[in-house]
Design an enzyme around this catalytic site. Sequence first.
Site, PDB file in Angstrom:
ATOM      1  N   CYS A   1      73.151 -35.274 -26.053  1.00 49.65           N
ATOM      2  CA  CYS A   1      72.760 -36.668 -26.266  1.00 49.65           C
ATOM      3  C   CYS A   1      73.653 -37.607 -25.471  1.00 49.65           C
ATOM      4  CB  CYS A   1      72.826 -37.005 -27.747  1.00 49.65           C
ATOM      5  SG  CYS A   1      72.417 -38.719 -28.124  1.00 49.65           S
TER       6      CYS A   1
ATOM      7  N   CYS B   1      74.604 -40.825 -27.336  1.00 49.02           N
ATOM      8  CA  CYS B   1      75.659 -40.612 -28.335  1.00 49.02           C
ATOM      9  C   CYS B   1      77.035 -40.474 -27.687  1.00 49.02           C
ATOM     10  CB  CYS B   1      75.380 -39.336 -29.131  1.00 49.02           C
ATOM     11  SG  CYS B   1      73.739 -39.212 -29.849  1.00 49.02           S
ATOM     12  N   ASP B   2      77.131 -39.724 -26.603  1.00 54.46           N
ATOM     13  CA  ASP B   2      78.430 -39.290 -26.098  1.00 54.46           C
ATOM     14  C   ASP B   2      78.797 -39.765 -24.699  1.00 54.46           C
ATOM     15  OD1 ASP B   2      78.744 -37.820 -28.471  1.00 54.46           O
ATOM     16  OD2 ASP B   2      77.645 -36.125 -27.632  1.00 54.46           O
TER      17      ASP B   2
END
Length: 319
Positions: free
Chosen positions: A136, A139-140
Amino acid sequence: MKRMAKKYDVIIIGAGPGGMTAALYAARANLSVLMLDRGIYGGQMNNTAAIENYPGFTSILGPDLGEKMYASATNSGAEYGYGNVSSVEDHGATKTVHTDDGDYIAKAVIIATGAEHKHVGVPGEEEYAGKGVSYCAVCDGAFFKDEDVVVVGGGDSAIEEGLYLTQMAKSVTVIHRRDQLRAQAILQKRAFANDKMKFVWNANFEEIQGDGNAITSVRYSDKVTGEEHELNAKGVFIYVGIKPMTDAFTNLGILNDQGWVITDDQMKTTVPGIFAIGDVRAKNLRQIATAVGEGGLAGQGAFNYIQDLADKDLAAVAK
């Protein structure tokens, strides 16, 4: 001897962020609620080292956020139990949830089983999960500011996420097993025009290498020549497919041809009393924040549905 089926107002299948939020809302509406999960509550948050895009926290460990959500749900009266759900039967005013450990009966069911990213299965993938291996970019990606990263895959998700990563990474190298991308033409055009994006074609992705704490490089081989190559990288983002966890619901007629659950904007499926939320739905953005919002809608929706059932029962008695 088979135990008697336990009865609840609402059964939530899956205890990730969406499921726990639905449990919170339903329990606060004075409904009896059971969260069933085949593993520990928290879902994919348990595999996330730090979450930095959830409102209210500058940064929080995934398991810690899961603990807070679980406490909110259970303190409001929701129960949690282990259950590997094999199928759900619709009987109109009630639903039967079949698990390996027995059956449960509920007036409403909320499906929150999520989806799982397909893995490439190379050495280092599991070892460096959460230490540089991600599925992701949203997300990261922020953890890899001004670093060299690798994207594995060539479809829409790989290229969309690769383009997103160019906003913070120093470079993004797409490693693809074919000689051309499978992504939409417009995405390919944007990717090829981006100076930060590089491409490795006809490549077998072989290994993720590191020092035990973080990724240092990846290894791949040329499918044509067989020659092996090593590429320095701090992050590896894998996009070789995502699979909804919906095998238990094929009999309900609520899935599309890819296996995702179809709902309306109130999280209702085509079966009255069955809702779906989170990553298991057919949608574009799969994030904790979106799952939480959908959980609130489904928890309130389950309450409204059960109230309607009660009103109908009263009306029938009055006749």
